[in-house]
Structure formats: structure tokens, C-alpha cells
Design an enzyme around this catalytic site. Structure first.
Site, PDB file in Angstrom:
ATOM      1  N   HIS A   4       0.706  -1.108  -0.036  1.00 42.95           N
ATOM      2  CA  HIS A   4       0.020  -0.044  -0.091  1.00 42.95           C
ATOM      3  C   HIS A   4       0.882   1.406  -0.124  1.00 42.95           C
ATOM      4  CE1 HIS A   4      -3.369   2.449   0.625  1.00 42.95           C
ATOM      5  NE2 HIS A   4      -3.821   2.221   1.765  1.00 42.95           N
ATOM      6  N   HIS A  60      -2.270  -1.865  -9.826  1.00 45.16           N
ATOM      7  CA  HIS A  60      -3.365  -1.388  -8.727  1.00 45.16           C
ATOM      8  C   HIS A  60      -4.712  -2.211  -8.856  1.00 45.16           C
ATOM      9  CE1 HIS A  60      -5.668   1.584  -7.007  1.00 45.16           C
ATOM     10  NE2 HIS A  60      -4.678   2.209  -6.612  1.00 45.16           N
ATOM     11  N   ASP A 116       2.701   5.553  -6.678  1.00 45.64           N
ATOM     12  CA  ASP A 116       3.838   5.540  -6.016  1.00 45.64           C
ATOM     13  C   ASP A 116       5.246   5.421  -7.086  1.00 45.64           C
ATOM     14  OD1 ASP A 116       3.180   5.618  -3.354  1.00 45.64           O
ATOM     15  OD2 ASP A 116       2.373   3.599  -3.374  1.00 45.64           O
TER      16      ASP A 116
HETATM   17  N1  ACO Z   1       4.952  -6.503 -10.631  1.00 42.48           N
HETATM   18  C1  ACO Z   1       4.819  -7.801 -11.205  1.00 42.48           C
HETATM   19  N2  ACO Z   1       3.693  -8.444 -11.376  1.00 42.48           N
HETATM   20  C2  ACO Z   1       2.536  -7.979 -10.681  1.00 42.48           C
HETATM   21  C3  ACO Z   1       2.706  -6.504 -10.072  1.00 42.48           C
HETATM   22  C4  ACO Z   1       3.881  -5.956 -10.025  1.00 42.48           C
HETATM   23  N3  ACO Z   1       3.939  -4.815  -9.580  1.00 42.48           N
HETATM   24  N4  ACO Z   1       1.301  -6.429  -9.564  1.00 42.48           N
HETATM   25  C5  ACO Z   1       0.673  -7.388 -10.239  1.00 42.48           C
HETATM   26  N5  ACO Z   1       1.190  -8.212 -10.776  1.00 42.48           N
HETATM   27  C6  ACO Z   1       0.788  -9.405 -11.507  1.00 42.48           C
HETATM   28  C7  ACO Z   1       0.393 -10.609 -10.384  1.00 42.48           C
HETATM   29  O1  ACO Z   1       1.452 -11.515 -10.214  1.00 42.48           O
HETATM   30  C8  ACO Z   1      -0.497 -11.079 -11.011  1.00 42.48           C
HETATM   31  O2  ACO Z   1      -0.047 -12.215 -12.021  1.00 42.48           O
HETATM   32  P1  ACO Z   1      -0.876 -13.430 -12.397  1.00 42.48           P
HETATM   33  O3  ACO Z   1      -2.221 -13.335 -12.691  1.00 42.48           O
HETATM   34  O4  ACO Z   1      -0.050 -13.988 -13.456  1.00 42.48           O
HETATM   35  O5  ACO Z   1      -0.762 -14.421 -11.300  1.00 42.48           O
HETATM   36  C9  ACO Z   1      -1.491 -10.295 -11.874  1.00 42.48           C
HETATM   37  O6  ACO Z   1      -0.350  -9.077 -12.172  1.00 42.48           O
HETATM   38  C10 ACO Z   1      -2.605  -9.642 -10.906  1.00 42.48           C
HETATM   39  O7  ACO Z   1      -2.130  -9.237  -9.700  1.00 42.48           O
HETATM   40  P2  ACO Z   1      -2.909  -9.228  -8.384  1.00 42.48           P
HETATM   41  O8  ACO Z   1      -1.654  -9.340  -7.348  1.00 42.48           O
HETATM   42  O9  ACO Z   1      -3.832 -10.222  -8.391  1.00 42.48           O
HETATM   43  O10 ACO Z   1      -3.469  -7.888  -8.581  1.00 42.48           O
HETATM   44  P3  ACO Z   1      -3.902  -7.039  -6.906  1.00 42.48           P
HETATM   45  O11 ACO Z   1      -4.901  -6.357  -7.684  1.00 42.48           O
HETATM   46  O12 ACO Z   1      -4.379  -8.140  -6.085  1.00 42.48           O
HETATM   47  O13 ACO Z   1      -2.714  -6.074  -6.431  1.00 42.48           O
HETATM   48  C11 ACO Z   1      -1.352  -4.457  -5.853  1.00 42.48           C
HETATM   49  C12 ACO Z   1      -2.648  -5.007  -6.607  1.00 42.48           C
HETATM   50  C13 ACO Z   1      -1.010  -4.968  -4.496  1.00 42.48           C
HETATM   51  C14 ACO Z   1      -0.931  -2.900  -6.063  1.00 42.48           C
HETATM   52  C15 ACO Z   1       0.016  -5.146  -6.767  1.00 42.48           C
HETATM   53  O14 ACO Z   1      -0.034  -4.511  -8.072  1.00 42.48           O
HETATM   54  C16 ACO Z   1       1.104  -5.021  -6.357  1.00 42.48           C
HETATM   55  O15 ACO Z   1       1.625  -5.614  -5.623  1.00 42.48           O
HETATM   56  N6  ACO Z   1       1.839  -3.978  -6.853  1.00 42.48           N
HETATM   57  C17 ACO Z   1       3.129  -3.187  -6.419  1.00 42.48           C
HETATM   58  C18 ACO Z   1       3.121  -2.691  -5.225  1.00 42.48           C
HETATM   59  C19 ACO Z   1       2.485  -1.257  -5.320  1.00 42.48           C
HETATM   60  O16 ACO Z   1       3.222  -0.657  -6.145  1.00 42.48           O
HETATM   61  N7  ACO Z   1       1.610  -1.046  -4.577  1.00 42.48           N
HETATM   62  C20 ACO Z   1       1.158   0.392  -4.381  1.00 42.48           C
HETATM   63  C21 ACO Z   1      -0.376   0.195  -4.805  1.00 42.48           C
HETATM   64  S1  ACO Z   1      -0.996   2.150  -5.136  1.00 42.48           S
HETATM   65  C22 ACO Z   1      -1.248   2.405  -3.568  1.00 42.48           C
HETATM   66  O17 ACO Z   1      -1.426   1.588  -2.616  1.00 42.48           O
HETATM   67  C23 ACO Z   1      -1.091   3.974  -3.134  1.00 42.48           C
END
Ligand code: ACO
Length: 468
Positions: free
Chosen positions: A287, A326, A382
Site C-alpha cells: 500500500h 493497482h 507511487d
Molecule cells: N509486478 C509484477 N507483477 C505484478 C505486479 C507487479 N507490481 N502487480 C501485479 N502483478 C501480477 C500478479 O503477479 C498477477 O499475475 P498472475 O495473474 O499471472 O498471477 C497479476 O499481475 C494480477 O495481480 P494481483 O496481485 O492479483 O493484483 P491485486 O489487485 O491483488 O494487487 C497490487 C494490486 C497489490 C497493487 C499489486 O499490483 C502490487 O503488489 N503492486 C506492487 C506494489 C505497489 O506498487 N503498491 C502500490 C499500490 S498504489 C497505493 O496503494 C497507493
């Protein structure tokens, strides 16, 4: 106040086929019993409680929805922030974020979030005056900060000092009293920069700087962070950039920390404790902690030549590309687009940063790569915010603390809306129980089974501490 139209499930149909076509209803046939039910659809949702009538027999508890991370469950009705994740749109009280960043200030946006409309000039003057004159904290809060180790993470310090505020304002637990609510809103918005700056000064070993009520909100924060002599003249370009970052982070509907504030606040605890829950949720690297993680990632990548190897590692699931992806945006995060525009202006005032080149190249390559495009992974807020914070000479572990400052207005607006919503009750999800039932207590000498605790006896782990 949100008025709710109560919807009730219609009586189940006779089970001899689907319900008649038309109307805002959903027809459900339970194939276990052959019974059919009609459930009302309002604003694109059904009420999960309407499923409860679907039972195998009279002893059955009734059907529930299972949605472990709220991926398809609305927990409230809200009129504060609108997001269209597919189109990359963000609006507060209907006003696009782009217009707010161009014409407004953070304190005006805070007013908009809380009161629902832009203030008139006298309303704004009164609001700014009230916030400005509650920026000081009790001296005992300073002592609380002093009790932390020199290398304590400032977010942990902020978490405890926000929670501690509830002990200084015990009447804030009168959550139904409009005056108490207003005072809590003012105090939280006013004191958050002071608490954040105290945490920073503590970690640097510098004396704390008190608020200066002659400065505006973002200038005052810069002053509390960086003032060393008697005078401090904040660079107006940097203060403006910080104010825009504050606007961009003010609210984002039902994100993890806002959900935490609402869930904890639903117990009718005082707003300081509810907001402390939001600070804790924001701390996590998935987050608000992501901005810190982005900078660490960029530093680790070190040079543009290392980007292909890094991206291979991400695709092999060795790590995540922080600042990408996201839950809601399946398009470019509009906040990231605005921040990106301001990075150059800030760097003009502060000097070049080689990490910007790495970030720009990383973004370009990721957006050209099927792995990311197929999954609709785009830069989020971010990805670039950390570069601005770094240019402002703010240390990495302060990034999430700075995020918490403006998000406070969103948390309060959401907390107030929750309290005014007649439909809200104490948040208490259901579970799908998967454990054993009807087990007998076994006497200790008769128990056996595999070792659960492995490894050496528990002892204090060796931590690598800053400055060690
Ligand atoms: N890098 C690589 N792969 C990713 C990323 C990433 N940053 N984010 C998602 N994926 C992939 C997942 O592995 C998944 O792949 P799969 O379907 O082959 O297994 C797919 O994309 C979908 O991802 P989920 O984890 O299901 O998406 P979710 O909505 O649960 O997660 C989140 C969203 C937590 C923001 C995620 O994208 C992440 O961890 N990003 C990196 C952390 C980040 O930048 N957070 C800030 C968010 S903005 C904020 O809070 C202010």
C-alpha cells in the site's frame, strides 16, 4: 447524510422455472433444491444478505458470498471519491483530480472531501485559520517520540503518536457530537505534519522544530523538517510541488487504509484511534509503503543496463515491479501522470537525479512488454512520487509518513460519512470455517504428532540497524 433505500429479496418463486424477464432483478436457481429466487438489483449491486434466504432446508444457515479480499464486494455507499479504473479517471465530489491540482490547494481539497462542496472565500479562510491554529502538539507527545530508538522507523513513530492523541482528547469519543467531530478533524489534519516532522527530526538526531503559523501548510511542513537556523525560507516551487502531492494523495475511496479506518471506526472508537489503524495499514509495502520500495528498487537496479535482467526477474516472479499495478486502475493511474509532469519542475529547482532516467526507461520497457500489458499493469501513484520526495531531500523511510499527512483528510471524510450512514453497523465479516469439529480434549501424555516448532530456541534476531 446518506439515506438508504432498503432493498429486500423478493419472495422465492415457485421453483418451476426462471422468474419472468425484465425489471432490475436477478433470478437465481439453486440446483441443490431446484428452487428459484429473485433478488433486487440496485445501483449495479445485489445485497449479499438477500442470498441468505437460499437454503437447502430449514436448518441451513443460508447462502453467503465468499470474497476474501473484497475484490467484488462494495462495503459502503459513498459520495466522496469516484474512480473509473478502466478509463483512468479520479474525481473528488465530482471534480476531476486534474482540475483540483491545477486550481486548488490541499487544504481546500480537504474541505471539499469533508464538507462535500468547495468552500466560499470566508468558509475557506475560517477553515485554514482553524487548521493553522491547531498545529502544535502537547509537549508530552514530544516526550513520547523521544522514547523511541534513534533508528526507529518514522512510520512506527507516527502510528503510535497518532494513537496517543486519543489520550489527550478523551472527549473525542463522543463521536455523535458535531463539535467533537469538527475538533478531531481539525486537530488531525493540523497535527499530522507536526508529528511527521518530529519523527523525522528524531531519526536524524536534530532538535524538534515547532510549527510556524505564518507559513502555509506545505511550507510549514518543510520548515519543521529542514529549519536549522532561526530563519527558513521555503522554496515556493518545492512548497507548491509538495502541495500538489498532498492533493493527489488526499483520498482514494475504499483502499486498504481507508477500509481499516472505516472498519475500526465502526466499533465507535474515537477518530484518533481509527486513524491510527489507517496509518498502520498504509505502512505496508503493498500500500503506502510502495513509494519507499520503489526508491530502494531503483537504487538496486543502479543503471539502465541492468533493467532487462531486473525485468526478467520480475517475470520469473522473483520479485515485483514496485510502483506498478493497482487493484482498481487497469490503465495509467491519473495521479502518476500528474506527478510525472511535476518531477521535471522539481528537479529544475533541486538538480538532476540519475534515478529518474532509470525510472523512465523502466516504465518504457515495462509498457512495451506483454507480461505487463496483458495484466494491465501500469505505473501507479507511487512510481514517481518517491523521486520528488528524494529531490526534496526527504529520506526514503519518511515517504510513507508523508503519504499519511494528506490521506488523513480522506480518512476523516470517510469516517464521518460512515458515521452518518444509517445502514452502517460494526464491521464484522463472516467466515467459511474449515477446521475440525467435535474433537475431544486429549490428556497431555496421550498426545503425539509432528514437531510444530522447528529451528533453534527463540532468541533475539540480529538486526542490521541504520548506522551500524
Ligand atoms: N509486478 C509484477 N507483477 C505484478 C505486479 C507487479 N507490481 N502487480 C501485479 N502483478 C501480477 C500478479 O503477479 C498477477 O499475475 P498472475 O495473474 O499471472 O498471477 C497479476 O499481475 C494480477 O495481480 P494481483 O496481485 O492479483 O493484483 P491485486 O489487485 O491483488 O494487487 C497490487 C494490486 C497489490 C497493487 C499489486 O499490483 C502490487 O503488489 N503492486 C506492487 C506494489 C505497489 O506498487 N503498491 C502500490 C499500490 S498504489 C497505493 O496503494 C497507493
Amino acid at each position: 447524510m446518506a439515506t438508504q433505500q432498503k432493498t429486500k429479496a423478493k419472495a422465492k418463486t415457485d421453483g418451476k422455472g426462471p422468474a419472468k424477464k425484465g425489471g432490475d432483478t436477478l433470478s437465481v436457481t439453486d440446483n441443490r433444491t431446484g428452487e428459484s429466487y429473485e433478488v433486487e438489483i440496485t445501483e449495479g449491486t445485489i445485497r449479499t444478505m438477500d442470498l441468505r434466504q437460499i437454503k437447502v432446508d430449514d436448518d441451513d444457515f443460508g447462502l453467503m458470498g465468499y470474497d476474501p479480499a473484497f475484490t467484488n464486494t462494495a462495503s459502503c455507499r459513498s459520495a466522496i471519491t469516484f474512480i473509473d479504473g478502466e478509463a483512468g479517471i479520479l474525481e473528488h465530489r465530482g471534480i476531476p483530480i486534474e482540475q483540483l491540482c491545477e486550481h486548488s490547494t490541499y487544504l481546500e481539497v480537504a474541505y471539499l472531501l469533508i464538507f462535500g462542496e468547495l468552500p466560499t472565500q470566508p468558509q475557506l479562510d475560517r477553515w485554514v485559520y482553524d487548521v493553522t491554529h491547531h498545529t502544535f502538539v502537547h509537549e508530552d507527545i514530544k516526550k513520547l517520540n523521544e522514547a523511541f530508538r534513534h533508528d526507529a522507523h518514522p512510520m512506527g513513530m507516527l502510528l503510535s503518536s497518532v494513537g496517543a492523541l486519543s489520550t489527550f482528547y478523551p472527549t473525542a469519543k463522543e463521536t455523535g457530537d458535531p463539535e467533537e467531530r469538527y475538533m478531531a478533524a481539525i486537530r488531525l489534519i493540523a497535527k499530522m505534519p507536526t508529528l511527521a516532522a518530529f519523527a523525522y527530526r528524531h531519526s536524524m538526531g536534530f532538535p524538534y522544530v515547532y510549527p510556524d503559523n505564518e507559513l502555509n501548510y506545505s511550507e510549514d511542513f518543510l520548515s519543521m523538517l529542514f529549519k536549522m537556523e532561526n530563519t527558513f525560507e521555503p522554496d515556493p516551487r518545492l512548497a507548491k510541488a509538495l502541495d500538489i502531492l498532498f492533493i493527489l494523495h488526499a483520498d482514494h475511496e475504499q483502499n486498504c487504509s481507508t477500509n481499516a479506518v472505516r472498519a475500526v471506526g465502526s466499533s465507535d472508537v474515537d477518530p484518533y484511534s481509527a486513524v491510527a489503524a489507517g496509518v498502520a495499514a498504509l505502512y505496508g509495502p503493498l500500500h503506502g509503503g510502495a513509494n519507499e520500495a520503489v526508491l530502494r528498487m531503483l537504487r538496486r537496479i543502479e543503471s539502465k543496463e541492468n533493467i532487462p535482467d531486473f525485468l526478467e526477474g520480475v517475470k520469473n516472479r522473483e520479485e515485483k515491479l514496485m510502483g506498478f499495478g493497482h487493484r482498481v486502475y487497469k490503465n495509467y493511474d491519473p495521479r502518476a501522470r500528474i506527478i510525472k509532469k511535476h518531477v521535471d519542475e522539481v528537479l529544475e529547482a533541486t538538480g538532476e537525479n540519475p534515478l529518474l532516467d532509470i525510472a523512465t526507461e523502466l516504465e518504457k520497457r515495462a509498457l512495451d512488454d506483454e507480461f505487463f500489458t496483458e495484466r494491465k499493469l501500469y505505473p501507479n501513484v507511487d512510481f514517481y512520487s518517491g523521486l520528488i520526495y528524494e529531490a526534496l531531500r526527504i529520506p526514503t523511510d519518511m515517504f510513507t509518513v508523508i503519504f499519511a499527512i494528506p490521506r488523513t483528510s480522506g480518512w476523516i471524510a470517510q469516517w464521518m460519512e460512515m458515521h452518518d450512514d444509517d445502514e452502517q453497523k460494526i464491521a464484522r465479516p463472516r467466515q467459511v470455517y474449515t477446521g475440525k469439529r467435535d474433537e475431544d480434549y486429549t490428556a497431555i501424555e496421550k498426545r503425539e504428532g509432528p514437531e510444530k516448532i522447528t529451528g533453534p530456541p527463540a532468541k533475539r534476531p540480529k538486526l542490521i540497524r541504520r548506522g551500524a
